[in-house]
Structures are given as C-alpha cells and as structure tokens.
Motif scaffolding. Structure first.
Motif, PDB file in Angstrom:
ATOM      1  N   ALA A 286       0.811  -1.081  -0.418  1.00  0.00           N
ATOM      2  CA  ALA A 286      -0.137   0.117  -0.557  1.00  0.00           C
ATOM      3  C   ALA A 286       0.950   1.099   0.134  1.00  0.00           C
ATOM      4  O   ALA A 286       1.797   1.149   0.544  1.00  0.00           O
ATOM      5  CB  ALA A 286      -0.685   0.347   1.078  1.00  0.00           C
ATOM      6  N   ARG A 287       0.139   2.163  -0.125  1.00  0.00           N
ATOM      7  CA  ARG A 287       0.864   3.340  -0.944  1.00  0.00           C
ATOM      8  C   ARG A 287       2.329   3.261  -2.157  1.00  0.00           C
ATOM      9  O   ARG A 287       3.273   4.766  -1.202  1.00  0.00           O
ATOM     10  CB  ARG A 287       1.056   3.862   0.623  1.00  0.00           C
ATOM     11  CG  ARG A 287       0.259   3.887   1.705  1.00  0.00           C
ATOM     12  CD  ARG A 287       0.157   5.279   3.065  1.00  0.00           C
ATOM     13  NE  ARG A 287       0.295   4.249   3.844  1.00  0.00           N
ATOM     14  CZ  ARG A 287       0.889   4.524   4.694  1.00  0.00           C
ATOM     15  NH1 ARG A 287       1.411   5.571   5.169  1.00  0.00           N
ATOM     16  NH2 ARG A 287       0.648   4.082   5.698  1.00  0.00           N
ATOM     17  N   GLY A 288       2.330   2.663  -2.371  1.00  0.00           N
ATOM     18  CA  GLY A 288       3.478   2.449  -3.199  1.00  0.00           C
ATOM     19  C   GLY A 288       4.926   1.854  -3.060  1.00  0.00           C
ATOM     20  O   GLY A 288       5.875   1.915  -3.783  1.00  0.00           O
ATOM     21  N   ARG A 289       4.781   1.643  -1.415  1.00  0.00           N
ATOM     22  CA  ARG A 289       6.093   0.586  -1.343  1.00  0.00           C
ATOM     23  C   ARG A 289       6.754  -0.129  -1.311  1.00  0.00           C
ATOM     24  O   ARG A 289       5.540  -1.098  -1.502  1.00  0.00           O
ATOM     25  CB  ARG A 289       6.366   0.820   0.388  1.00  0.00           C
ATOM     26  CG  ARG A 289       6.256   2.808   1.241  1.00  0.00           C
ATOM     27  CD  ARG A 289       6.282   2.342   2.688  1.00  0.00           C
ATOM     28  NE  ARG A 289       7.162   3.577   3.208  1.00  0.00           N
ATOM     29  CZ  ARG A 289       7.243   2.866   4.482  1.00  0.00           C
ATOM     30  NH1 ARG A 289       6.084   3.087   5.263  1.00  0.00           N
ATOM     31  NH2 ARG A 289       7.816   3.769   4.366  1.00  0.00           N
TER      32      ARG A 289
ATOM     33  N   ARG B 157       8.194  -3.673  -0.998  1.00  0.00           N
ATOM     34  CA  ARG B 157       7.874  -4.580   0.229  1.00  0.00           C
ATOM     35  C   ARG B 157       9.091  -5.053  -0.434  1.00  0.00           C
ATOM     36  O   ARG B 157       9.170  -6.866  -0.806  1.00  0.00           O
ATOM     37  CB  ARG B 157       6.888  -5.556   0.515  1.00  0.00           C
ATOM     38  CG  ARG B 157       6.586  -5.820   1.825  1.00  0.00           C
ATOM     39  CD  ARG B 157       5.184  -5.823   2.622  1.00  0.00           C
ATOM     40  NE  ARG B 157       5.306  -6.453   3.728  1.00  0.00           N
ATOM     41  CZ  ARG B 157       4.193  -7.375   4.175  1.00  0.00           C
ATOM     42  NH1 ARG B 157       2.817  -6.819   4.278  1.00  0.00           N
ATOM     43  NH2 ARG B 157       4.471  -7.241   5.559  1.00  0.00           N
TER      44      ARG B 157
END
Length: 91
Positions: free
Chosen positions: A4-7, A9
């Motif tokens: 989520a939020r383009g991070r 992982r």
C-alpha cells in the motif's frame, strides 16, 4: 512486491541469510579472492571461534566505539574552529 502507498516490500528468505564467511565459501574458486598471506585454515579457525550471535555483538560494539570516536573528533574540530574564530575577531 509493491505494498500500500506504493512502497516496495522486501522479502528476506531464511535460506538467503549467510555469514560473510559462508558467502565467501559459496563463491567459485573462493581461495583466489583471499588477500596475500591469508590462509583458508586461518579463516576456518576464526569462523569457529565465536557463534554468529557473539560475533555480531562484538562487531556492533566495535562499530559503536568507532562512531563515538568520530563524534568526539567532530565535536573537537567544531570547538577548535569556534575558538579560532573567536580569537581572530578579538585581534
């Protein structure tokens, strides 16, 4: 994998964890990467001298001591520069 939020992982698999010594041994012809005078037998003895956890703790302690010396040196130079600037203004 993007979370989520383009991070991004990252996943670290247990099979990918290795000590530097284990990583060296995984290289093809690893003996040719040794510095002059370093013998494979010596590395084996050093690797077995401490557990991975004990070696990591020793490295962390050495790193903290080095950083403390760097901070002390930086503070010394800052104080020294301030004193020189103060003396130069009074002359």
């Amino acid at each position: 994998m993007i979370a989520a939020r383009g991070r991004r992982r990252r996943r670290y698999r247990a099979a990918d964890y290795r000590t530097p010594y284990e990583k060296l041994l995984a290289l093809p012809d690893w003996q040719k990467h040794l510095k002059d005078g370093v013998r494979p037998e010596t590395l084996l003895q050093q690797a077995g001298r401490h557990s991975d956890t004990a070696a990591a703790q020793r490295m962390q302690k050495a790193k903290l001591a080095l950083l403390a010396r760097c901070r002390l040196r930086r503070s010394f130079h800052r104080i020294s520069a301030a004193l020189e600037a103060g003396q130069g203004a009074s002359n």
